[in-house]
Design a protein around this motif. Sequence first.
Motif, PDB file in Angstrom:
ATOM      1  N   ALA A 180       1.067  -1.089   0.080  1.00 13.07           N
ATOM      2  CA  ALA A 180      -0.028   0.038  -0.153  1.00 13.07           C
ATOM      3  C   ALA A 180       0.903   1.362  -0.161  1.00 13.07           C
ATOM      4  O   ALA A 180       1.955   1.132   0.515  1.00 13.07           O
ATOM      5  CB  ALA A 180      -0.981   0.055   1.118  1.00 13.07           C
ATOM      6  N   VAL A 181       0.345   2.169  -0.741  1.00 13.13           N
ATOM      7  CA  VAL A 181       1.039   3.413  -0.664  1.00 13.13           C
ATOM      8  C   VAL A 181       0.259   4.477   0.294  1.00 13.13           C
ATOM      9  O   VAL A 181      -0.730   4.884   0.376  1.00 13.13           O
ATOM     10  CB  VAL A 181       1.150   4.247  -2.127  1.00 13.13           C
ATOM     11  CG1 VAL A 181       1.884   5.551  -2.092  1.00 13.13           C
ATOM     12  CG2 VAL A 181       1.660   3.311  -3.232  1.00 13.13           C
ATOM     13  N   VAL A 182       1.189   4.725   1.158  1.00 15.16           N
ATOM     14  CA  VAL A 182       0.634   5.862   2.352  1.00 15.16           C
ATOM     15  C   VAL A 182       1.599   7.061   2.280  1.00 15.16           C
ATOM     16  O   VAL A 182       2.698   7.173   2.337  1.00 15.16           O
ATOM     17  CB  VAL A 182       0.837   5.051   3.834  1.00 15.16           C
ATOM     18  CG1 VAL A 182      -0.149   3.785   3.598  1.00 15.16           C
ATOM     19  CG2 VAL A 182       1.936   4.794   4.254  1.00 15.16           C
ATOM     20  N   PRO A 183       0.961   7.950   2.591  1.00 14.02           N
ATOM     21  CA  PRO A 183       1.550   9.441   2.982  1.00 14.02           C
ATOM     22  C   PRO A 183       2.044   9.420   4.773  1.00 14.02           C
ATOM     23  O   PRO A 183       1.496   8.912   5.582  1.00 14.02           O
ATOM     24  CB  PRO A 183       0.468  10.608   2.713  1.00 14.02           C
ATOM     25  CG  PRO A 183      -0.951   9.948   3.044  1.00 14.02           C
ATOM     26  CD  PRO A 183      -0.558   8.446   2.802  1.00 14.02           C
ATOM     27  N   VAL A 184       3.254  10.055   4.532  1.00 14.27           N
ATOM     28  CA  VAL A 184       3.733  10.421   5.896  1.00 14.27           C
ATOM     29  C   VAL A 184       4.005  11.815   6.083  1.00 14.27           C
ATOM     30  O   VAL A 184       4.565  12.528   5.153  1.00 14.27           O
ATOM     31  CB  VAL A 184       5.053   9.489   6.204  1.00 14.27           C
ATOM     32  CG1 VAL A 184       5.817   9.902   7.487  1.00 14.27           C
ATOM     33  CG2 VAL A 184       4.903   8.098   5.861  1.00 14.27           C
ATOM     34  N   THR A 185       3.221  12.439   7.090  1.00 15.34           N
ATOM     35  CA  THR A 185       3.388  13.821   7.176  1.00 15.34           C
ATOM     36  C   THR A 185       4.040  14.238   8.458  1.00 15.34           C
ATOM     37  O   THR A 185       3.790  13.676   9.336  1.00 15.34           O
ATOM     38  CB  THR A 185       1.905  14.390   7.000  1.00 15.34           C
ATOM     39  OG1 THR A 185       1.208  14.019   6.048  1.00 15.34           O
ATOM     40  CG2 THR A 185       1.838  16.054   7.225  1.00 15.34           C
ATOM     41  N   LEU A 186       4.696  15.195   8.532  1.00 10.26           N
ATOM     42  CA  LEU A 186       5.451  15.738   9.431  1.00 10.26           C
ATOM     43  C   LEU A 186       5.455  17.047   9.713  1.00 10.26           C
ATOM     44  O   LEU A 186       5.700  18.071   8.813  1.00 10.26           O
ATOM     45  CB  LEU A 186       7.079  15.293   9.237  1.00 10.26           C
ATOM     46  CG  LEU A 186       8.079  15.453  10.262  1.00 10.26           C
ATOM     47  CD1 LEU A 186       9.109  14.301  10.319  1.00 10.26           C
ATOM     48  CD2 LEU A 186       8.763  16.803  10.361  1.00 10.26           C
TER      49      LEU A 186
END
Length: 618
Positions: free
Chosen positions: A261-267
């Motif tokens: 799965a492609v998931v966003p990682v937000t920081l």
Amino acid sequence: MTATQGNLASLSRFIFRAPTWYTSLAFALIIAAMTGIVAFDSRFILDDAWQGVFLIGLPTSIASAVTPWVDRQLGGQLTPNRATLLAVICELITIAMLTVAGLIAIFTVRLGQNFVFDVLLVALASIFAFRLLILMAVSRHSLLKATIPASVQTVTAAVLLAIYSGATAFILEDPMLREYLSRPEEVPPQVQGFIPEDFIILAVICVIYALAVWLFLVVIDQPWRSSLGVSALDFLRGFIGHIAEGTRELEEFFEDIGEEAVVPVTLLSVRRPDGEEKARFVLPMIHPGPMGEIGGGNLPRRVAESADGLAFPPHATAGHDFNLVTEREVDKILSTAETAYQHIEYDSHATAGHRVTEGEATLTGQAFGSDALVVNTYAPGCADDVEYAVGLSAMSEARADGLEDVLLVDAHNCNDGLEGDDLGHVVPGSQRSFDMLHGAGQLGSLLTDAETGQLRCGVAWDATPWEPAEGIGPLGIRVCVFEVNDQRTAYVLIDGNNMEPGLRQRIIDAAEGVDMMEVMTSDTHIVNTVEAENQVGQAIPEKEIVALIGDLVDRAVADLEPVEAGMASEQVTVTVFGNDRTETLASTANAMVSMGGALAAAFILIVMTISVLIFLLT
């Protein structure tokens, strides 16, 4: 999570760590000595204890030493710790069966000592079958190959019985061999009385029990192969490895059934003017499960260890379908977060906190430059995980009027437990999903047009005196306060898995020195190694939690100073459980646990009946 997923997570209550082999062996010998004292009646108590150690403890000791060596020679992976624990359990099974048989023989004169002998033979066959089941699961041997290490304890006990009961005297003609291999005079009379035919019966019963074990595994395995394409033995091997020694074998099973799965990682990073990081919010859109430290269960702590500033790893909008299959996947998340960190552009201005209520959804957030932090809650309504698709859609709605990156948090702060089929899961098409979508759009518009001002930030943290068994993970409680234009917004993160109803509001009402507050939990599954339901406030008095958070808010306000903040987001491909696989796995595992017990009981009843018939006919 759903009810079936909750039942899967509740398997974590079986988790323990196998003691070292020498600890287990010492326990086995002590039990054997105590059994000898109770069972035998010589003139000296130490002699009774020694007889117990010799006749009961010696087969256990030999099995614990020989079994892992034999298993390894056959390509297995049974460790000394597991082998010794298995041998000890088999010793306890034998003692328990003999104790019951002895009591029955005392109160039933017609049965007598022969009944106890018959039960001993059944006990030896039973521990052979139990060891066969475990070895087939742990080492994935075939039935015939697993029979070799599985028979060590039973064969050892049978050989000792044959020698010291006098049974070998019937078949040995050489006087010298009789002197060494027939020694009934050296043991108590309770052990004497076996004949060679008894051991033939033992062999026949062992064969019957082995066939029963094979048939049981075939029946149990069929649903797994048809629904998941994997073997139930793979799951059993991984689960035994995890509960016994904390191995990662269960993750290997999850990896086999997972999908990419492609998931966003937000920081979101907050730093002082000198460049030193003060706080860091990290939000990968995955779920920190399934239980304990398996997969992503320990993600919040790993995130905290990787940050320079005080880390805030809240819960994303993702359910159990987005559990990471192995802890190795966490490394990908952290690497992607570091990449996002390197791309951050900082700004010293931000908006004040704003809040929007749409239906049951309440969204709180503020913008930092062209990006925004948004926290959603359905409190005082009870809710659990928000589906991945709902979260992505809400982020798009929030960006519609000009925002770029949005760090969208599921506050995960109000639930009433795991009873019933509807546990508050927010799925696409539900009214709650549309409440969240519309609320995100409204808040995005407000933040886009809102006045900005100089940003100040203060943080505070307490590891707390509470343990995971009480619902609080190692990150304790963390508070971040943002001040813009004299308006203060506080974000509280509790390292736990959801909260008792009403606790969020009591925390907000008691806080002083801030204008707006939202309370979040990390959804860490470290706290679920005792039971699936272990929410914040369930074991700990709420007054103590409220008081500690109030103190932390005061400390964060006192820590306020000028800062600059920025946000960035990157995508990463990870292996997760996958759409509907969690529910399938949970349903299949729960069916195996519930139906497997009944099926095992039926098999035991059948083979015991056959055993009784064999004794009656012989």
